[in-house]
Design a protein around this motif. Structure first.
Motif, PDB file in Angstrom:
ATOM      1  N   ASP A   1       0.867  -1.183   0.000  1.00  0.00           N
ATOM      2  CA  ASP A   1       0.000   0.000   0.000  1.00  0.00           C
ATOM      3  C   ASP A   1       0.899   1.226   0.000  1.00  0.00           C
ATOM      4  N   LEU A   2       0.944   1.922  -1.120  1.00  0.00           N
ATOM      5  CA  LEU A   2       1.851   3.060  -1.251  1.00  0.00           C
ATOM      6  C   LEU A   2       1.351   4.290  -0.515  1.00  0.00           C
ATOM      7  N   GLY A   3       0.115   4.231  -0.020  1.00  0.00           N
ATOM      8  CA  GLY A   3      -0.389   5.346   0.774  1.00  0.00           C
ATOM      9  C   GLY A   3       0.171   5.342   2.180  1.00  0.00           C
ATOM     10  N   ILE A   4       0.341   4.149   2.758  1.00  0.00           N
ATOM     11  CA  ILE A   4       0.866   4.046   4.120  1.00  0.00           C
ATOM     12  C   ILE A   4       2.200   3.312   4.161  1.00  0.00           C
ATOM     13  N   MET A   5       2.722   2.927   2.983  1.00  0.00           N
ATOM     14  CA  MET A   5       3.993   2.221   2.863  1.00  0.00           C
ATOM     15  C   MET A   5       4.011   0.981   3.745  1.00  0.00           C
ATOM     16  N   GLU A   6       3.070   0.075   3.511  1.00  0.00           N
ATOM     17  CA  GLU A   6       2.971  -1.140   4.301  1.00  0.00           C
ATOM     18  C   GLU A   6       2.752  -2.345   3.389  1.00  0.00           C
ATOM     19  N   PHE A   7       3.588  -3.367   3.567  1.00  0.00           N
ATOM     20  CA  PHE A   7       3.458  -4.621   2.845  1.00  0.00           C
ATOM     21  C   PHE A   7       2.511  -5.560   3.599  1.00  0.00           C
ATOM     22  N   SER A   8       1.797  -6.390   2.865  1.00  0.00           N
ATOM     23  CA  SER A   8       1.019  -7.466   3.465  1.00  0.00           C
ATOM     24  C   SER A   8       0.918  -8.611   2.468  1.00  0.00           C
ATOM     25  N   ARG A   9       0.874  -9.823   2.989  1.00  0.00           N
ATOM     26  CA  ARG A   9       0.711 -10.983   2.116  1.00  0.00           C
ATOM     27  C   ARG A   9      -0.761 -11.155   1.781  1.00  0.00           C
ATOM     28  N   VAL A  10      -1.062 -11.401   0.519  1.00  0.00           N
ATOM     29  CA  VAL A  10      -2.443 -11.576   0.083  1.00  0.00           C
ATOM     30  C   VAL A  10      -2.855 -13.023   0.324  1.00  0.00           C
ATOM     31  N   GLU A  11      -3.899 -13.202   1.095  1.00  0.00           N
ATOM     32  CA  GLU A  11      -4.433 -14.537   1.340  1.00  0.00           C
ATOM     33  C   GLU A  11      -5.376 -14.885   0.200  1.00  0.00           C
ATOM     34  N   VAL A  12      -4.915 -15.720  -0.707  1.00  0.00           N
ATOM     35  CA  VAL A  12      -5.667 -16.044  -1.920  1.00  0.00           C
ATOM     36  C   VAL A  12      -6.752 -17.064  -1.607  1.00  0.00           C
ATOM     37  N   GLU A  13      -7.951 -16.842  -2.164  1.00  0.00           N
ATOM     38  CA  GLU A  13      -9.039 -17.805  -2.046  1.00  0.00           C
ATOM     39  C   GLU A  13      -8.877 -18.871  -3.141  1.00  0.00           C
TER      40      GLU A  13
END
Length: 548
Positions: free
Chosen positions: A428-440
């Protein structure tokens, strides 16, 4: 969290635009002051206590070596401490110890500046400060130089921090280079086993969107627009970028018998589907032949930015600019530090270039290594800097893809020898935070050197790649709303396995000639990893892929 201030690039989540200078990747601050900069044998020391005000420079008193400025309590939730200038007066292991002191309380050490790390952000929550943070009076930031060649003495700035609303104290994570041994992905062979991340797949290896009960559903689509004949020689590892609604530029690449393409730059006219060589004025500053580089077009300045890549055992961290109005190359003497990188990703956001991952050389010992670091290039000031990003960061990798949807940058797959990934992360370039996407449901098989492109505000597409054993030919689309992958089968997609190809969205054209939303995809080149390369150019309609 991005915070506007009077200062430096991006440091630990603060976005500061101080007119006098900016931070480079080693934590240095490059000062662009008017007039001649005064050179000293000791660095200038600064503290930034308030993001709405410029940093405070420590001024030495005439009678003692202390550096002092006075403000009022409370202690701010965060303080940026950095140095500027000449460290030659300090020995190789010289350092500046930074202490925090409130009158009547115990002095506490809050950090250290060194030759390699000349900047840090102190956070009152994560820093473990135990003393009084509020009230009336003064507090001091004491800086003691150790290892000065002639002598060492304390430097002090006494601060009365202005009262201001309490800021939320959050932990910040510093980025670090991966230090594990790696094998360069573009070697002819890979030593050791290839380890794939666990992935779910159908019987024929094709992945699709999970239907009811977890069943897989393939999508078969109608015939696309077709293939453009003629043009550049066969190649892979090139860079492809759209310039306007009718022009696409191809730069570099490597072809048959590992030869670097002599016909390095071509222009595609999408109105009549014709390729033509591009002759640009170089002034001896055109980029050297290479592969694994990136090229990004800035529509505001009408410039193409080419970064990085490799050529045999030579690696690049240079930036070259092609002005598409004059067709003249210019080499950038950029400030800041960025390592030589190849098979990285590069995306443009708010006028800046976001470079992630890639493989880089190590002189001794070999093999080479992969990066897990995000670097940002500011074209306006021609400076590199490294932000500190929060969250769950992807592992080091190269040959991955990056797709920017609005302000979300999706990083998919790649490899860091001998591991091949099929994970998906979003920054998220708005808050500069990475997260792993939990894919369905199911994910595509692990791969690297695949091509990818955005096809809507909520979908991106990947095609082909290399899984460590063989090249792939499947095509999958990801829905960022439902978090699901769907496998596509389309007559216009290439059936031959390929890696190192390029895919992009072609800008659309209105009747009056103005640009509008993209309606087509373009795919060019690639190779089968067995010394066979392609030069086919494939166009396909997005309406055949997405159900609008």
């Amino acid at each position: 969290m991005w915070a506007e201030a009077a200062g430096l690039g991006v440091v630990s989540g603060w976005r500061v635009i101080w007119s006098a200078g900016r931070c480079d990747l080693a934590g240095n601050v490059v000062i662009a002051s008017q007039g001649t900069r005064r050179m000293e044998r000791i660095p200038e020391l600064y503290v930034l206590c308030d993001t709405q005000k410029p940093p405070v420079r420590l001024q030495r008193l005439s009678s003692c070596p202390n550096f002092t400025v006075t403000l009022t309590l409370p202690i701010p939730s965060q303080m940026l401490v950095f140095s500027v200038g000449d460290w030659s007066g300090l020995s190789g292991d010289g350092k500046v110890e930074v202490q925090l002191e409130v009158s009547g309380q115990e002095v506490e050490r809050i950090g250290t500046l060194t030759h390699e790390s000349r900047c840090f952000l102190w956070d009152c929550a994560s820093g473990g400060y135990k003393g009084n943070k509020s009230g009336k009076g003064e507090f001091s930031v004491n800086m003691v130089i150790h290892g000065q060649k002639a002598d060492h003495y304390p430097l002090q700035v006494s601060v009365k921090a202005k009262s201001h609303p309490n800021q939320e104290c959050k932990k910040r994570k510093r980025l670090k280079e991966d230090m594990e041994e790696n094998i360069c992905p573009n070697k002819e062979s890979v030593k050791g086993p290839v380890i794939q991340q666990k992935a779910k797949s159908g019987k024929d290896g094709a992945l699709a969107k999970a239907g009811k009960g977890g069943a897989l559903t393939k999508v078969t689509l109608g015939k696309g627009k077709g293939t453009i004949s003629g043009g550049p020689t066969e190649r892979w590892g090139h860079a492809l970028c759209p310039v306007d609604s009718q022009t696409v530029i191809l730069i570099g690449g490597q072809g048959t018998r590992k030869q670097f393409c002599k016909d390095s730059m071509w222009k595609l006219n999408t109105a009549n589907d014709t390729w033509s060589p591009v002759e640009a004025l170089s002034d001896r500053s055109s980029p050297e032949a290479r592969t694994g580089h990136t090229a990004v077009f800035d529509s505001e300045s009408h410039r193409i930015y080419v970064f990085g890549g490799s050529k045999n055992q030579k690696w690049f961290n240079d930036v070259h600019i092609l002005d598409t109005m004059t067709w003249r190359w210019r080499s950038v003497e950029s400030k800041g530090k960025v390592p030589p990188l190849s098979y990285h990703s590069c995306s443009q956001f708010l006028g800046e270039l976001f470079v992630f991952g890639g493989v880089f050389p190590r002189p001794n010992p070999i093999p080479d290594g992969c990066s897990d670091t995000l670097y940002i290039f500011d074209p306006q000031h021609e400076i590199w800097y490294k932000p500190i990003v929060q969250g769950d960061k992807p592992a080091a990798r190269s040959g991955h893809s990056a797709c920017l949807l609005d302000r979300e940058l999706y990083i998919f797959a790649g490899w860091d020898t001998p591991v091949i990934f099929n994970d998906l992360y979003v920054l998220d370039l708005g808050i500069m935070e990475f997260s792993r996407v939990e894919v369905e449901g199911n994910s595509p098989t692990p791969r690297s050197w695949h091509s990818a492109a955005c096809v809507s505000n909520s979908h991106f597409l990947i095609h082909g790649g290399f899984d460590g054993n063989q090249t792939l030919h499947d095509t999958c689309i990801f829905n960022t709303v439902t978090k699901t992958w769907t496998t596509l089968v389309h007559d216009s997609l290439p059936r031959s396995p390929r890696a190192g190809s390029s895919m992009l969205s072609l800008p659309g054209v209105k009747d009056d000639g103005e640009d509008c939303s993209s309606s087509e995809l373009l795919l060019f080149g690639g190779g089968d990893n067995n010394d066979h390369f392609y030069n086919d150019t494939i166009r396909m309609r997005k309406s055949d892929i997405l159900d609008y």
